[in-house]
Design a protein around this motif. Sequence first.
Motif: not given
Lengths: 518, 247
Positions: A376-384, A387-391, A406-412
């Motif tokens: 999240y710190r390197r992506s910025g919240g709007l990249s998600y 409404t709810y970003s980050g973990p 569907s891509n979001l759970p892989f962004a970790s």
Amino acid sequence: MSISPEQLLDNSMLHPEVLAGEDAYGIYRNGHRLDHAEGASKPLRSRPEPQPRGAKVHGNRPVNQAEAAGRFIAAPEHEKMHDERLWDLRQKRDREMHHIPEWEELRALASAIKEHTLTHLDEYLDQFETRARANGIHVHWARDAAEHNRIVHGILSDHGAKSLIKSKSMLTEECGFRAYMASVGIEVVETDLGERIQQLDKEDPSHVVVPAVHKLRTDVANVFANTIGTDPDNSDVHYLAEAQREATRPLILAADAGMTGGNFVVAETGTFVVCTNEGNADLSANVPKLHIASIGIEKIIPRLEHLAVLVRLLSRSALGSPMTQYTSHFRGPRAGGEMHVVLVDNGRSERLGLEEFWTSLKCIRCGACMNTCPVYRRSGGLSYGATYSGPIGLIIDPTFNARKYSNLPFASSLNGSCTNVCPVKINIHEQIYAWRRELVKRHDVPLVKKAAMKAAGELLSRPIAYRAAIASADVALAHLPRFVIYNGLNAWGKHREVPHPPKQTFHSWYKANRGGKQ
Amino acid sequence: MRIGLFIPCYIDAFFPKVGIATLELLERFGHEVVYPRDQTCCGQPMANSGFNAECAATEALFVRNFSGFDYVVGPSGSCVHHVRDNFDAIEQSAEVKVVRARTYELVEFLHDILKVDAFPWAGFPHRVGLHNSCGTLRRLKHATPSELHEPFFSKPMDLLSKVDGIEFVKPARPDECCGFGGTFSVFEEVVSTKMGYDKVSDHARAGAEYIVSADSSCLMHQQGCAERIGVPLKFIHIAEILNGANA
């Protein structure tokens, strides 16, 4: 030993301050760090860098978080500021935590309170409704976002209200409330400074607590210059904040109605609590005579004594401060006024029925998981693109729309830091992992990935074929995409060197040196 | 005791030295160490991407290879984490449960089971930065993660501090993820790499000569990052230091 600046030159992913040479890394050596994410930030020696915009959202098509994150990283001043600001909050949170010897017990207690409430949600909501009505509050129930918006519109129409001041609320973002109000001709003004900046810039909040945290001061100067006519070259925070106050205060004073959210809803008293640092919720609630509060049904807690536990955790986890500046209790309309509470479901009761994901409803929206998340710190919240970003977003967003998110759970990287900072002990990283399984089961993943994984599974379960595929390390290296990363794209080498192939694999060494043993 | 040596696929292919050090180190303590030749992988790469059903055959093979040992020991925290915590694509028979419960990561095996108190052959006169991989730190609980309010402990630090001449340096963000994350390193290539650059820069600023870790996969990623941006760090697995490597 340190890195010489020459060694770092010509790398677009490194910050210009690092590349500049003199005083490289000084921000660490001198202990000269950012003070507070909501206050002053260290001026950056900057050439103007345009603010990267968030994910490109196309209807229900899967949001490409990685692409938007890449653009954020390609704006090194923004990326570095964002990473440092939020890491600063994480460090402050750690310091506050160490001041509370019973911190881990508090977390366990908070978790138990929320789990208890969620498993008796109907009873406590009923109790709240009864007590709140007795206090003179009008209570409404909204099944989904559309119903919420209609109900609020109805209340405003009944009062002939044409303008609304509103304290930042993620729930109304979730409901697309501002767009709806625009469509029915009611003016909405955000009273939270960060949220007002986002509103003027026609962007969503990028963080649940610090909505404009991804913006440099120069970005804010730019937005204000274009919208309220400030000097585009003056990015002094006091000047900008004052200009905003001058511009917005008349709108606040003239508003027909006020809207807040609610951080906690207390069943036994029929009251609700709003926490802000700017006191802006108190403006929204107290200046106009009509106060509407939109609150998610999961915000309820049984008794006031439970509030004490949660309030001790909220601000410490969020900003590393012992208390929010304003913790306001609302228990009924003031003399001559009217108070409405809209209790919103919008998918929450359905989520409550998801065995692996229901505890995500414990979330008190402190944002600690976002602050600690290295992605999240390197992506910025709007990249998600949600409404709810980050973990927390990775596990909530797919419950709204599994295909789109569907891509979001892989962004970790599944590092688990989010789970450890969560004040209500949501097993966030385990739910991210569970979502990956769930999405594969529902076929909400690309077919090429599926084919690659199937092939990998077959190769790795057949020792003879596997041995042939990596007969030597050189061969293994040639097969690197398939062997290490199991897909057809060699993304490894774009910004990284590939491993140096050894002379022989462990397997062949063992055969040569310990051949007799098996 | 009879120990099954678990050498994960990427260590087999790219870091045979780590496998050899693990084998020799365990033998130094007088145990019978057996490397089942038909082993391939634990299934983690597929499971990590959500493809659990695709792991079943690989997991079954793992159990066939490692049944019947007193312990299964591997020099890779994330693989051991998979076996112990997520290895459920196959039916959980008594045999499967036993294999899973007896599978240990090398550091915890030395620290908790063998309770090793000296490595008289080991000397490493260098400044090292310890990289706690996320799998070992937060899942296998090798050490106290900085997020939690609990008394400090560190199993890898305990072991390494018994090595002659070693000196530790502390990065500013000691337990931040380096960005490897298995398939994450590919699907989110840019974020992953940026995290890696930040990680190796942090260690270099702290004055480290070597990064040491119980996870070669993180080291592989960090080495790739350091080499690309010219950060002159060296990388070594903890098994090599404990087995007496001195440079």
